[in-house]
Write a protein that holds these residues in place. Structure first.
Motif, PDB file in Angstrom:
ATOM      1  N   TRP A 268      -8.237  -0.703  -1.653  1.00  0.00           N
ATOM      2  CA  TRP A 268      -7.968   0.693  -1.258  1.00  0.00           C
ATOM      3  C   TRP A 268      -7.977   1.592  -2.496  1.00  0.00           C
TER       4      TRP A 268
ATOM      5  N   THR B  78       2.172   1.781  -3.523  1.00  0.00           N
ATOM      6  CA  THR B  78       1.216   2.378  -4.457  1.00  0.00           C
ATOM      7  C   THR B  78       1.029   3.868  -4.192  1.00  0.00           C
ATOM      8  N   ALA B  79       1.310   4.301  -2.976  1.00  0.00           N
ATOM      9  CA  ALA B  79       1.149   5.718  -2.656  1.00  0.00           C
ATOM     10  C   ALA B  79       2.232   6.578  -3.291  1.00  0.00           C
TER      11      ALA B  79
ATOM     12  N   ILE C  24       0.851  -1.199   0.000  1.00  0.00           N
ATOM     13  CA  ILE C  24       0.000   0.000   0.000  1.00  0.00           C
ATOM     14  C   ILE C  24       0.884   1.247   0.000  1.00  0.00           C
ATOM     15  N   ARG C  25       1.951   1.213   0.782  1.00  0.00           N
ATOM     16  CA  ARG C  25       2.909   2.338   0.773  1.00  0.00           C
ATOM     17  C   ARG C  25       3.505   2.516  -0.620  1.00  0.00           C
TER      18      ARG C  25
ATOM     19  N   LYS D  40       3.307  10.093   1.053  1.00  0.00           N
ATOM     20  CA  LYS D  40       3.321  11.190   0.098  1.00  0.00           C
ATOM     21  C   LYS D  40       4.022  12.429   0.643  1.00  0.00           C
TER      22      LYS D  40
ATOM     23  N   GLU E 195      -5.842   5.443   4.767  1.00  0.00           N
ATOM     24  CA  GLU E 195      -5.575   6.793   4.286  1.00  0.00           C
ATOM     25  C   GLU E 195      -4.342   7.382   4.959  1.00  0.00           C
TER      26      GLU E 195
ATOM     27  N   GLY F 206      -5.360   7.521  -2.583  1.00  0.00           N
ATOM     28  CA  GLY F 206      -5.141   7.671  -1.152  1.00  0.00           C
ATOM     29  C   GLY F 206      -6.322   8.160  -0.346  1.00  0.00           C
TER      30      GLY F 206
ATOM     31  N   MET G  93      -1.135   5.875   3.376  1.00  0.00           N
ATOM     32  CA  MET G  93      -0.828   6.427   2.070  1.00  0.00           C
ATOM     33  C   MET G  93      -0.411   7.894   2.145  1.00  0.00           C
TER      34      MET G  93
END
Length: 289
Positions: free
Chosen positions: A119, A41-42, A38-39, A288, A281, A123, A284
């Motif tokens: 997800w 993809t962020a 998930i990190r 960023k 959320e 984000g 993510m």
């Protein structure tokens, strides 16, 4: 021979403490790999499904898994509405605020894990995504809480509970017609258009472990099951509000059953994987910054 096979299956159904230890590890590995993905993809600008799949597999193996449990699902947007989508060859759209759903598992010393999460790639859940996700998560938590060894509860009963709650939720969201009764929707199996699979399965040395045993066996302490409600609304389904179209969400965890008489709740072996909307959320957003 038939009696011998049955005896082995029954032995596999209830795990020893050594087996539980291995499954805890397999559950932690896939959960940590999911969080790291998930990190990933962020922070990536271009999101190809195959790269997400490669990152998941890399993370699992670097964390100690020997092999993956099954061909993983990495399904962005409307692809998530195809069960067992394993092509994983499309480019996901962050600009359209598509969601991605993954179904992934790994093996640690011959014992498996099985985890599903979804997800939004930008984000932030939009309102429709949040409403549908929250409803499915509520159903999943209720089914996990009901997963106790009380001598009565079994996988078939858990599934019936999930059907009732999901139908109620879909009617409330306007996905299913409120003018139709709960009974009619369930008896006519109208809900299967959006919930076409069962609540879960036995888990162990195989992903669908001891699959020849029926799902009406009362849950016993030491059994491990998956709990995985999901809703899938195709992009071309014009019977539902437009905001929900093209969304597929499944939330799956691996659950160790405990004896109800001890007052000990079921143990979620994949609890390390983020699941709450705020957790996803935050994870993510932090990447960023």
């Amino acid at each position: 021979k038939r009696l011998s096979d049955e005896h082995v299956l029954q032995q596999r159904l209830v795990k020893s403490q050594a087996e539980i230890s291995l499954m805890r590890k397999a559950g932690w590995i896939v959960s940590e790999a999911l969080n790291n993905t998930i990190r990933f993809t962020a922070r990536e600008k271009v999101l190809e499904e195959w790269k997400i799949a490669a990152h998941l597999e890399y993370q699992c193996k670097m964390l100690g898994a020997e092999i993956m449990s099954f061909p993983m699902v990495v399904a962005s947007g409307n692809n998530a509405c195809t069960l067992h989508y394993i092509t994983n060859n499309q480019i996901a759209s962050r600009d359209k605020n598509e969601m991605v759903m993954v179904d992934v598992g790994c093996e640690y010393h011959h014992y498996t894990s099985d985890l599903s999460r979804a997800w939004p790639l930008n984000g932030k859940f939009n309102q429709a995504q949040a409403d549908l996700y929250s409803m499915i998560l509520h159903v999943q938590k209720a089914c996990i809480d009901a997963s106790v060894a009380d001598g009565i509860m079994n996988l078939d009963m858990l599934h019936d509970r999930s059907v009732y709650m999901l139908v109620d939720g879909l009617r409330h969201l306007g996905v299913l017609d409120k003018n139709m009764s709960m009974e009619e929707i369930i008896v006519k199996r109208i809900y299967t258009k959006y919930y076409p699979h069962s609540i879960g399965h036995y888990l162990g040395m195989d992903v669908h472990d001891v699959h020849r045993l029926p799902k009406n066996i009362p849950l016993r302490s030491g059994m491990v099951i998956t709990v995985e409600p999901g809703i899938y609304i195709r992009q071309d389904d014009f019977d539902v509000p437009e905001a929900f179209r093209g969304i597929g969400i499944r939330i799956e965890d691996d659950v160790l059953i405990h004896n109800d008489s001890t007052g000990q709740k079921a143990e979620v072996l994949t609890s390390h994987a983020v699941k709450e909307i705020g957790e996803i959320e935050d994870l993510m957003r932090d990447m960023k910054l």
